[in-house]
Motif scaffolding. Structure first.
Motif: not given
Ligand SMILES: C[S@@+](CC[C@H](N)C(=O)[O-])C[C@H]1O[C@@H](n2cnc3c(N)ncnc32)[C@H](O)[C@@H]1O
Length: 295
Positions: A96-97, A172, A174, A177, A179, A218, A222, A228, A234
Protein backbone atom coordinates in the motif's frame (compact mmCIF):
# COMPACT_ATOMS: atom_id res chain seq x y z
CA UNK A 1 11.39 38.02 -32.36
CA UNK A 2 14.18 36.33 -30.37
CA UNK A 3 14.85 32.69 -31.25
CA UNK A 4 13.63 29.87 -29.04
CA UNK A 5 17.22 29.24 -28.03
CA UNK A 6 17.98 32.81 -26.98
CA UNK A 7 14.71 33.05 -25.01
CA UNK A 8 15.55 29.86 -23.13
CA UNK A 9 19.22 30.82 -22.73
CA UNK A 10 18.28 34.14 -21.11
CA UNK A 11 16.51 32.21 -18.33
CA UNK A 12 18.42 28.94 -18.12
CA UNK A 13 21.91 29.67 -19.43
CA UNK A 14 23.21 28.46 -22.79
CA UNK A 15 24.16 24.93 -21.78
CA UNK A 16 20.83 24.04 -20.16
CA UNK A 17 18.94 25.87 -22.92
CA UNK A 18 20.61 23.75 -25.61
CA UNK A 19 19.69 20.55 -23.76
CA UNK A 20 16.11 21.55 -23.06
CA UNK A 21 15.51 22.83 -26.57
CA UNK A 22 16.50 19.43 -27.89
CA UNK A 23 14.03 17.73 -25.52
CA UNK A 24 11.24 20.19 -26.33
CA UNK A 25 11.72 19.64 -30.07
CA UNK A 26 11.56 15.87 -29.59
CA UNK A 27 8.54 16.01 -27.23
CA UNK A 28 5.55 13.92 -28.24
CA UNK A 29 3.03 16.56 -27.22
CA UNK A 30 0.42 18.56 -29.13
CA UNK A 31 1.81 22.02 -28.47
CA UNK A 32 3.74 24.38 -30.75
CA UNK A 33 7.40 24.80 -29.83
CA UNK A 34 7.01 28.53 -29.18
CA UNK A 35 4.22 27.88 -26.69
CA UNK A 36 6.35 25.31 -24.85
CA UNK A 37 9.28 27.71 -24.76
CA UNK A 38 7.05 30.48 -23.34
CA UNK A 39 5.79 28.16 -20.61
CA UNK A 40 9.34 27.15 -19.75
CA UNK A 41 10.55 30.76 -19.69
CA UNK A 42 7.63 31.56 -17.35
CA UNK A 43 9.04 28.99 -14.91
CA UNK A 44 6.90 25.90 -15.54
CA UNK A 45 8.77 22.68 -14.72
CA UNK A 46 10.05 20.95 -17.85
CA UNK A 47 8.36 17.66 -16.89
CA UNK A 48 4.89 19.25 -17.04
CA UNK A 49 5.65 20.61 -20.51
CA UNK A 50 7.11 17.32 -21.79
CA UNK A 51 4.27 15.48 -19.97
CA UNK A 52 6.63 12.66 -18.96
CA UNK A 53 9.33 11.84 -16.41
CA UNK A 54 11.64 8.81 -16.40
CA UNK A 55 11.44 6.87 -13.13
CA UNK A 56 13.86 3.95 -13.10
CA UNK A 57 13.25 2.06 -16.33
CA UNK A 58 9.69 3.47 -16.54
CA UNK A 59 8.55 6.59 -18.33
CA UNK A 60 5.59 7.99 -16.41
CA UNK A 61 3.03 10.59 -17.39
CA UNK A 62 3.24 13.87 -15.50
CA UNK A 63 0.52 16.51 -15.28
CA UNK A 64 0.17 19.58 -13.06
CA UNK A 65 -0.57 19.80 -10.22
CA UNK A 66 0.32 16.19 -9.35
CA UNK A 67 3.84 16.02 -7.89
CA UNK A 68 6.63 15.29 -10.38
CA UNK A 69 8.41 12.12 -9.22
CA UNK A 70 11.83 13.01 -7.83
CA UNK A 71 15.21 11.23 -8.27
CA UNK A 72 15.60 10.69 -4.50
CA UNK A 73 12.28 8.82 -4.46
CA UNK A 74 13.40 6.74 -7.42
CA UNK A 75 16.63 5.89 -5.57
CA UNK A 76 15.01 4.52 -2.40
CA UNK A 77 12.27 2.72 -4.31
CA UNK A 78 14.93 0.82 -6.27
CA UNK A 79 16.68 0.02 -2.98
CA UNK A 80 13.41 -1.19 -1.46
CA UNK A 81 12.83 -3.42 -4.50
CA UNK A 82 16.28 -4.96 -3.96
CA UNK A 83 15.49 -5.53 -0.29
CA UNK A 84 12.20 -7.26 -1.15
CA UNK A 85 13.88 -9.34 -3.86
CA UNK A 86 16.41 -10.59 -1.32
CA UNK A 87 13.74 -11.75 1.09
CA UNK A 88 11.51 -14.51 -0.15
CA UNK A 89 7.80 -14.51 0.48
CA UNK A 90 5.62 -17.60 0.12
CA UNK A 91 2.58 -15.54 -0.83
CA UNK A 92 1.92 -12.74 -3.31
CA UNK A 93 2.89 -9.59 -1.43
CA UNK A 94 0.44 -6.74 -0.91
CA UNK A 95 1.81 -3.20 -1.00
CA UNK A 96 0.00 0.00 0.00
CA UNK A 97 1.38 3.39 -1.04
CA UNK A 98 -0.02 6.36 0.90
CA UNK A 99 -0.18 9.63 -1.06
CA UNK A 100 0.57 7.89 -4.34
CA UNK A 101 0.55 10.93 -6.67
CA UNK A 102 1.53 9.67 -10.13
CA UNK A 103 1.73 6.11 -8.74
CA UNK A 104 5.51 6.17 -9.23
CA UNK A 105 6.52 4.17 -6.12
CA UNK A 106 4.21 1.13 -6.51
CA UNK A 107 4.62 1.13 -10.30
CA UNK A 108 8.41 1.00 -10.02
CA UNK A 109 8.12 -1.85 -7.50
CA UNK A 110 5.80 -3.62 -9.97
CA UNK A 111 8.43 -3.17 -12.68
CA UNK A 112 11.42 -4.31 -10.63
CA UNK A 113 10.03 -7.34 -8.79
CA UNK A 114 9.29 -10.69 -10.42
CA UNK A 115 5.96 -10.66 -12.23
CA UNK A 116 3.00 -12.20 -10.43
CA UNK A 117 4.49 -11.58 -6.96
CA UNK A 118 2.96 -8.18 -6.10
CA UNK A 119 -0.48 -6.64 -5.74
CA UNK A 120 -0.06 -2.94 -5.12
CA UNK A 121 -2.51 -0.24 -4.11
CA UNK A 122 -2.19 3.52 -3.89
CA UNK A 123 -4.40 6.11 -2.23
CA UNK A 124 -4.43 9.84 -2.71
CA UNK A 125 -6.76 12.60 -1.56
CA UNK A 126 -6.55 14.20 -5.02
CA UNK A 127 -8.83 12.89 -7.75
CA UNK A 128 -6.45 14.36 -10.35
CA UNK A 129 -3.59 12.34 -8.87
CA UNK A 130 -5.68 9.16 -8.78
CA UNK A 131 -6.65 9.64 -12.44
CA UNK A 132 -3.00 10.14 -13.41
CA UNK A 133 -1.92 7.12 -11.37
CA UNK A 134 -4.53 4.99 -13.15
CA UNK A 135 -3.33 6.24 -16.54
CA UNK A 136 0.22 5.33 -15.52
CA UNK A 137 -0.95 1.85 -14.48
CA UNK A 138 -2.45 1.39 -17.97
CA UNK A 139 0.61 2.84 -19.67
CA UNK A 140 3.02 0.55 -17.85
CA UNK A 141 0.80 -2.52 -18.19
CA UNK A 142 0.31 -3.08 -14.45
CA UNK A 143 -3.44 -2.45 -14.24
CA UNK A 144 -5.39 -5.70 -14.30
CA UNK A 145 -3.39 -8.67 -15.62
CA UNK A 146 -3.11 -10.99 -12.60
CA UNK A 147 -0.27 -12.88 -14.30
CA UNK A 148 1.77 -9.71 -13.82
CA UNK A 149 2.18 -7.38 -10.86
CA UNK A 150 -0.79 -5.06 -10.51
CA UNK A 151 -1.50 -1.54 -9.28
CA UNK A 152 -4.88 0.03 -8.39
CA UNK A 153 -5.40 3.60 -7.21
CA UNK A 154 -8.19 4.92 -4.95
CA UNK A 155 -9.24 8.34 -3.75
CA UNK A 156 -9.18 8.65 0.05
CA UNK A 157 -7.54 10.59 2.84
CA UNK A 158 -5.34 8.49 5.10
CA UNK A 159 -5.65 11.23 7.73
CA UNK A 160 -9.29 10.19 8.11
CA UNK A 161 -9.50 8.27 11.43
CA UNK A 162 -11.90 5.87 9.69
CA UNK A 163 -9.47 5.18 6.83
CA UNK A 164 -8.64 1.60 7.91
CA UNK A 165 -12.35 0.75 7.90
CA UNK A 166 -13.22 2.37 4.55
CA UNK A 167 -14.22 -0.24 2.00
CA UNK A 168 -12.27 1.12 -0.92
CA UNK A 169 -11.18 -2.14 -2.50
CA UNK A 170 -7.96 -2.23 -0.49
CA UNK A 171 -7.10 -5.64 0.89
CA UNK A 172 -5.34 -5.48 4.27
CA UNK A 173 -3.20 -6.81 5.82
CA UNK A 174 -0.39 -5.24 3.80
CA UNK A 175 3.12 -6.65 3.70
CA UNK A 176 4.72 -3.43 2.59
CA UNK A 177 3.64 0.14 3.38
CA UNK A 178 5.32 2.93 1.44
CA UNK A 179 4.88 6.67 1.45
CA UNK A 180 6.47 9.87 0.27
CA UNK A 181 4.04 12.03 2.22
CA UNK A 182 3.82 15.82 2.28
CA UNK A 183 6.62 16.79 4.68
CA UNK A 184 7.37 20.47 4.15
CA UNK A 185 6.99 22.53 7.33
CA UNK A 186 5.33 25.92 7.27
CA UNK A 187 8.69 27.80 7.40
CA UNK A 188 10.16 25.76 4.56
CA UNK A 189 6.99 26.12 2.50
CA UNK A 190 7.43 29.88 2.42
CA UNK A 191 10.95 29.45 1.02
CA UNK A 192 10.08 27.07 -1.85
CA UNK A 193 10.97 28.24 -5.38
CA UNK A 194 8.18 29.57 -7.60
CA UNK A 195 8.64 26.63 -10.00
CA UNK A 196 7.29 24.44 -7.18
CA UNK A 197 4.88 26.88 -5.49
CA UNK A 198 3.14 27.99 -8.68
CA UNK A 199 2.68 24.55 -10.26
CA UNK A 200 2.69 21.69 -7.74
CA UNK A 201 -0.27 21.00 -5.48
CA UNK A 202 0.28 22.57 -2.00
CA UNK A 203 -1.49 19.52 -0.58
CA UNK A 204 1.34 17.39 -1.99
CA UNK A 205 3.90 19.42 -0.08
CA UNK A 206 2.70 20.88 3.21
CA UNK A 207 3.05 18.42 6.07
CA UNK A 208 1.59 20.52 8.90
CA UNK A 209 3.31 23.14 11.08
CA UNK A 210 6.35 20.94 11.85
CA UNK A 211 6.06 18.88 8.64
CA UNK A 212 5.45 15.67 10.60
CA UNK A 213 1.64 15.32 10.65
CA UNK A 214 1.55 12.60 8.01
CA UNK A 215 4.18 10.45 9.74
CA UNK A 216 2.05 10.46 12.90
CA UNK A 217 -0.90 9.23 10.82
CA UNK A 218 1.21 6.56 9.08
CA UNK A 219 2.62 5.33 12.40
CA UNK A 220 -0.91 5.10 13.83
CA UNK A 221 -1.97 3.08 10.80
CA UNK A 222 1.06 0.81 11.15
CA UNK A 223 0.01 0.15 14.75
CA UNK A 224 -3.64 -0.53 13.84
CA UNK A 225 -4.45 -4.16 14.45
CA UNK A 226 -4.87 -6.13 11.22
CA UNK A 227 -3.69 -3.31 8.95
CA UNK A 228 -0.20 -4.72 8.38
CA UNK A 229 1.03 -8.30 8.38
CA UNK A 230 3.15 -9.21 11.42
CA UNK A 231 6.44 -9.05 9.50
CA UNK A 232 5.58 -6.01 7.41
CA UNK A 233 8.10 -3.41 6.32
CA UNK A 234 7.30 0.31 6.17
CA UNK A 235 9.40 2.71 4.08
CA UNK A 236 8.79 6.45 4.27
CA UNK A 237 10.65 9.28 2.60
CA UNK A 238 11.56 12.13 4.94
CA UNK A 239 12.65 15.75 4.56
CA UNK A 240 15.93 17.28 5.65
CA UNK A 241 16.61 16.73 9.34
CA UNK A 242 13.39 14.76 9.97
CA UNK A 243 14.74 11.19 10.01
CA UNK A 244 15.36 10.85 13.77
CA UNK A 245 12.06 12.52 14.66
CA UNK A 246 10.23 10.16 12.29
CA UNK A 247 11.97 7.16 13.87
CA UNK A 248 10.85 8.44 17.29
CA UNK A 249 7.27 8.72 16.05
CA UNK A 250 7.27 5.06 14.96
CA UNK A 251 9.02 3.93 18.14
CA UNK A 252 6.44 5.76 20.24
CA UNK A 253 3.44 3.91 18.75
CA UNK A 254 4.78 0.41 18.18
CA UNK A 255 7.67 -1.85 19.07
CA UNK A 256 9.68 -1.69 15.88
CA UNK A 257 13.19 -1.63 14.53
CA UNK A 258 14.27 0.98 12.07
CA UNK A 259 17.12 2.09 9.85
CA UNK A 260 17.78 5.27 7.94
CA UNK A 261 18.84 5.16 4.32
CA UNK A 262 20.95 7.95 2.87
CA UNK A 263 20.18 9.25 -0.60
CA UNK A 264 22.82 9.60 -3.37
CA UNK A 265 23.55 13.11 -2.06
CA UNK A 266 24.25 11.74 1.45
CA UNK A 267 21.06 13.13 2.98
CA UNK A 268 19.08 11.01 5.42
CA UNK A 269 16.17 10.35 3.10
CA UNK A 270 14.24 7.22 4.04
CA UNK A 271 13.17 5.68 7.32
CA UNK A 272 12.65 1.94 6.99
CA UNK A 273 10.74 0.28 9.80
CA UNK A 274 10.26 -3.41 10.52
CA UNK A 275 7.25 -4.26 12.60
CA UNK A 276 8.52 -7.56 13.87
CA UNK A 277 11.28 -6.93 16.38
CA UNK A 278 14.53 -8.28 14.97
CA UNK A 279 18.11 -8.34 16.19
CA UNK A 280 18.45 -5.13 18.21
CA UNK A 281 21.99 -4.57 16.97
CA UNK A 282 20.54 -3.57 13.60
CA UNK A 283 18.13 -1.12 15.12
CA UNK A 284 18.71 2.50 14.08
CA UNK A 285 21.74 1.60 12.02
CA UNK A 286 22.54 3.97 9.17
CA UNK A 287 22.72 2.28 5.81
CA UNK A 288 24.00 4.24 2.86
CA UNK A 289 24.83 1.41 0.49
CA UNK A 290 23.36 -2.03 -0.09
CA UNK A 291 20.14 -2.74 1.71
CA UNK A 292 18.92 -5.95 3.24
CA UNK A 293 16.73 -7.23 5.99
CA UNK A 294 18.53 -7.33 9.30
CA UNK A 295 19.19 -11.02 9.90
C1 LIG B 1 4.95 14.44 -1.77
S1 LIG B 1 3.58 13.92 -2.76
C2 LIG B 1 4.17 12.32 -3.27
C3 LIG B 1 3.56 11.80 -4.53
C4 LIG B 1 4.24 10.52 -5.05
N1 LIG B 1 4.14 9.46 -4.09
C5 LIG B 1 5.69 10.79 -5.38
O1 LIG B 1 6.57 10.33 -4.64
O2 LIG B 1 5.95 11.47 -6.37
C6 LIG B 1 2.36 13.57 -1.53
C7 LIG B 1 1.03 13.06 -2.05
O3 LIG B 1 0.18 12.87 -0.94
C8 LIG B 1 -1.14 13.26 -1.30
N2 LIG B 1 -1.87 13.56 -0.06
C9 LIG B 1 -1.83 14.70 0.68
N3 LIG B 1 -2.64 14.59 1.73
C10 LIG B 1 -3.22 13.36 1.64
C11 LIG B 1 -4.18 12.68 2.44
N4 LIG B 1 -4.69 13.23 3.55
N5 LIG B 1 -4.57 11.44 2.07
C12 LIG B 1 -4.06 10.89 0.92
N6 LIG B 1 -3.15 11.49 0.15
C13 LIG B 1 -2.74 12.71 0.50
C14 LIG B 1 -0.93 14.45 -2.23
O4 LIG B 1 -2.08 14.67 -3.02
C15 LIG B 1 0.31 14.01 -3.00
O5 LIG B 1 -0.05 13.35 -4.18
Amino acid sequence: MASSFSRLAATLGRRQAALELRWLKAAQVHAPLEEMVSRRVAGEPLQYILETQPFGPLTLKTRAPTLIPRPETEDWTIRLAELLKNTSSKRRRKVLDLGTGSGCIPLLLCELLPQGTLTTFGVDQSLLAVQLARENAELTGFSTDEQRNTFSAFQASFLDPLFPQLHLGLEPPFDVLTSNPPYISWNEYLRLPNSVLNYEDPKALFGGPDGLDFYRAIARLAATRGFLSPDAVVAVEVGDGQAQQVEEIFHSVARVNSVIWLDPWDKQRTVVVWLQPVDASHSRRFISGESGYPQ
